[in-house]
Scaffold this active site. Structure first.
Site, PDB file in Angstrom:
ATOM      1  N   ARG A 113      44.262  10.882   5.034  1.00 33.82           N
ATOM      2  CA  ARG A 113      44.572   8.807   6.597  1.00 33.82           C
ATOM      3  C   ARG A 113      45.216  10.321   7.568  1.00 33.82           C
ATOM      4  O   ARG A 113      45.445  11.339   7.663  1.00 33.82           O
ATOM      5  CB  ARG A 113      46.071   8.781   6.141  1.00 33.82           C
ATOM      6  CG  ARG A 113      47.015   8.995   5.889  1.00 33.82           C
ATOM      7  CD  ARG A 113      48.214   8.848   5.631  1.00 33.82           C
ATOM      8  NE  ARG A 113      49.707   9.423   5.093  1.00 33.82           N
ATOM      9  CZ  ARG A 113      49.930   9.654   4.097  1.00 33.82           C
ATOM     10  NH1 ARG A 113      49.104  10.103   3.315  1.00 33.82           N
ATOM     11  NH2 ARG A 113      51.168  10.775   4.082  1.00 33.82           N
ATOM     12  N   GLU A 158      54.071  22.244 -13.690  1.00 32.95           N
ATOM     13  CA  GLU A 158      53.820  23.501 -12.323  1.00 32.95           C
ATOM     14  C   GLU A 158      55.164  24.613 -12.264  1.00 32.95           C
ATOM     15  O   GLU A 158      56.437  24.026 -12.944  1.00 32.95           O
ATOM     16  CB  GLU A 158      53.950  23.082 -11.302  1.00 32.95           C
ATOM     17  CG  GLU A 158      52.395  22.360 -10.751  1.00 32.95           C
ATOM     18  CD  GLU A 158      52.017  22.326  -9.098  1.00 32.95           C
ATOM     19  OE1 GLU A 158      53.108  21.958  -8.475  1.00 32.95           O
ATOM     20  OE2 GLU A 158      51.229  21.685  -8.770  1.00 32.95           O
TER      21      GLU A 158
HETATM   22  C1  MV4 Z   1      56.714  21.346  -5.611  1.00 31.11           C
HETATM   23  C2  MV4 Z   1      58.296  21.841  -5.006  1.00 31.11           C
HETATM   24  C3  MV4 Z   1      58.397  22.542  -5.842  1.00 31.11           C
HETATM   25  N1  MV4 Z   1      57.466  23.638  -6.943  1.00 31.11           N
HETATM   26  N2  MV4 Z   1      55.965  21.758  -6.590  1.00 31.11           N
HETATM   27  C4  MV4 Z   1      56.996  17.442  -2.554  1.00 31.11           C
HETATM   28  C5  MV4 Z   1      56.604  16.379  -2.598  1.00 31.11           C
HETATM   29  C6  MV4 Z   1      55.381  17.140  -2.963  1.00 31.11           C
HETATM   30  N3  MV4 Z   1      53.942  16.705  -2.217  1.00 31.11           N
HETATM   31  C7  MV4 Z   1      55.322  17.907  -3.986  1.00 31.11           C
HETATM   32  N4  MV4 Z   1      57.100  18.277  -3.605  1.00 31.11           N
HETATM   33  C8  MV4 Z   1      56.827  19.413  -3.397  1.00 31.11           C
HETATM   34  N5  MV4 Z   1      56.538  20.123  -4.966  1.00 31.11           N
HETATM   35  C9  MV4 Z   1      56.635  23.071  -7.056  1.00 31.11           C
HETATM   36  N6  MV4 Z   1      55.513  23.472  -7.906  1.00 31.11           N
HETATM   37  C10 MV4 Z   1      58.645  21.186  -4.057  1.00 31.11           C
HETATM   38  C11 MV4 Z   1      58.342  20.012  -3.348  1.00 31.11           C
HETATM   39  C12 MV4 Z   1      59.405  19.414  -2.868  1.00 31.11           C
HETATM   40  C13 MV4 Z   1      59.033  19.408  -1.644  1.00 31.11           C
HETATM   41  C14 MV4 Z   1      57.389  19.686  -1.227  1.00 31.11           C
HETATM   42  C15 MV4 Z   1      57.181  19.754   0.376  1.00 31.11           C
HETATM   43  C16 MV4 Z   1      58.364  18.803   1.003  1.00 31.11           C
HETATM   44  C17 MV4 Z   1      59.293  18.543   0.974  1.00 31.11           C
HETATM   45  C18 MV4 Z   1      59.937  18.748  -0.355  1.00 31.11           C
HETATM   46  C19 MV4 Z   1      60.860  18.101  -0.678  1.00 31.11           C
HETATM   47  C20 MV4 Z   1      61.623  18.525  -2.440  1.00 31.11           C
HETATM   48  C21 MV4 Z   1      60.543  19.131  -3.040  1.00 31.11           C
END
Ligand code: MV4
Length: 497
Positions: free
Chosen positions: A291, A199
């Site tokens: 959940r 992504e």
């Molecule tokens: C991402 C992102 C940036 N760009 N996807 C982290 C947990 C997972 N559920 C998805 N996550 C992320 N996906 C893209 N394309 C940054 C994160 C992410 C993040 C997301 C939600 C809450 C905290 C986070 C901490 C670091 C990175």
């Protein structure tokens, strides 16, 4: 359903049982040898020890739990969060034993448990997603093409991962092949599935999730959002509802997307659809959690809906008890997670006995906990002591009440994340609402905690005082302030500033 077994422990087991009691339903606790004295065991109408402390031998022992349920004539099993809650095989086994699994179908769990199949389903329903590869990466040339098209930096994610596990940021094309191979072999050994996808990396996102509820009659509704951007290493620390950045239009658009995703898998029960929100307020679907989530109380506070009651209602085969139009956000709610971890020492988990444990009370304060004074925090499980939730007519009031509640909260014997939570509540980036998922790494340094160092003499005195004056058997408590200089004795005082 007249009797429900709760296949979980700690605060969530207790929280689920409370609603069962509200509904006149009998409860069964299953517990490990480490939890014999836990409040949830005492609270249940019946309780059965299912094995040694290790989760694999107790709370993850599906067959044993089902055996107990059958023996005791249980009609429904509530899995809580963690442990077996998102285990489709468990849900199948429960069903095959003639017992109702209080949660979505195994099919919905399988579909959403795998990120790629979840994205595939979302794609059919016009849900915005971060630009990236169409499915798993099978060919490096193709991966390079995709990466160049979406633009660096990109993020490699594991299809079987979740909660940030197995993610890798790649800055340039030279590193891509190597990183894909590493990510894939890591995913293979961690999850037994090496499928990875790409992504575009969203740099400063907010994490916003939508609570949904579905029933077995094809209905689905959304119960607005929770803002969960304040997290540390993918562990949420502060959650709130509503988010301070969503407009009514974006809220509605995200809610309707979440409902479409729920309907795409015939979702039944409580679920959460996770989104990323970028700095221009574009939102992208990430994944769905099948959940009840840890942070569900903030949604309960602002909607007035008991989510566990609704889960049970829907599991009984009834329709959702309210309509989308009936729902309205009233006020503001914040939750902080209180962990037995030392924020001054890189959040090192702390073990020990809760020598003093006095949760806060009063207007707008809810504490979901599973411990009592004198108990040891078992080393076998997550180190969360409690969830401290406040409610106010607006965000400011909820924050003020949180600070007051943190100051009232008396815990000694273990270090906790409470001082860190107070730091967040007082930080300008938080109070102004201008923060993202990098809040902790950007703003937090242990020196900022204002902790007066506790000297050895004081700690020993604290231990003594706690044992002598505040033991559980001694109901006639001698007020601590009658002891000379008692205010400096235990570490809650150190948070005052
Ligand atoms: C991402 C992102 C940036 N760009 N996807 C982290 C947990 C997972 N559920 C998805 N996550 C992320 N996906 C893209 N394309 C940054 C994160 C992410 C993040 C997301 C939600 C809450 C905290 C986070 C901490 C670091 C990175």
């Amino acid at each position: 359903m007249k009797k429900i077994l709760v296949a979980n422990r700690g605060e969530i087991a207790l929280r689920v049982m409370r609603t069962c009691r509200d509904m006149g339903i009998k409860t069964v606790a299953v517990f490990s040898e480490a939890d014999r004295k836990a409040p949830f065991v005492n609270y249940a109408d019946e309780a059965v020890c299912i094995g040694p402390p290790e989760s694999a031998k107790s709370y993850l022992n599906a067959d044993k739990i089902i055996e107990v349920a059958k023996e005791l004539g249980v009609e429904g099993i509530h899995p809580g969060y963690g442990f077996l809650s998102e285990n489709a095989a468990f849900s199948d086994k429960v069903k095959n034993a003639g017992i109702i699994f209080i949660g979505p179908s195994a099919k919905a769990m399988r579909m959403m448990g795998d990120k790629l199949s979840a994205k595939h389903a979302a794609k059919q329903h016009n849900i915005p997603m971060v630009p990236g590869s169409d499915g798993a990466i099978t060919d490096i040339k193709e991966a390079i093409e995709v990466a160049k098209k979406v633009g660096f930096p990109i993020l490699i994610k594991a299809s079987a991962g979740g909660g940030g596990k197995g993610m890798r940021v790649v800055e340039s094309v030279e590193l891509l092949e190597e990183q894909i191979k590493l990510a894939s072999s890591e995913a293979k050994s961690a999850f037994g599935d090496g499928a990875v996808f790409i992504e575009r990396y969203v740099k400063s996102p907010r994490h916003i999730e939508i609570q949904v509820m579905g029933d077995n009659h094809g209905n689905a509704v959304y119960l607005f959002e929770r803002e969960c951007s304040v997290q540390r290493r993918h562990q949420k620390v502060v959650e709130e509802a509503p988010s301070s950045v969503l407009t009514p239009e974006i809220r509605k658009a995200m809610g309707e997307c979440a409902v479409r995703i729920a309907k795409a898998c015939n979702y039944s029960g409580a679920g959460t659809v996770e989104f990323l929100l970028d700095d221009k307020l574009n939102f992208y679907f990430l994944e769905m959690n099948t959940r009840l989530q840890v942070e569900h109380p903030v949604t309960e506070m602002i909607t007035g809906i008991d989510l566990v009651k609704e889960q049970i209602n829907v599991a009984r085969g009834n329709k959702i008890s309210f309509k989308q139009e009936d729902l309205k956000i009233i006020g503001h709610s914040i939750e902080v997670r209180v962990y037995a971890e030392d924020p001054a020492n890189n959040f090192l988990p702390d073990i020990g006995k809760l020598r003093i444990y006095n949760p806060p009370k009063g207007p707008g304060v809810r504490v979901d906990d599973g411990f009592e004074e004198g108990m040891e925090i078992p080393i076998y499980y997550d180190s969360m002591i409690s969830k401290l939730i406040t409610y106010g007519k607006d965000r400011e009031e909820a924050i003020q009440r949180m600070i007051r509640a943190i100051d009232e909260y008396q815990i000694s014997g273990v270090e906790t994340t409470l001082p860190f939570c107070k730091f967040v509540m007082q930080h300008k980036a938080f109070t102004s609402g201008k923060f993202d998922t990098h809040f902790v790494s950007h703003y937090f340094k242990p020196e900022m905690l204002n902790l007066a160092p506790e000297n050895e003499e004081q700690s020993m005195l604290a231990a003594l005082v706690a044992d002598i004056f505040v033991s559980k058997s001694d109901k006639k408590r001698i007020p601590l302030n009658s002891v000379a200089e008692s205010k400096s004795i235990s570490n809650w005082k150190n948070r005052r500033n």
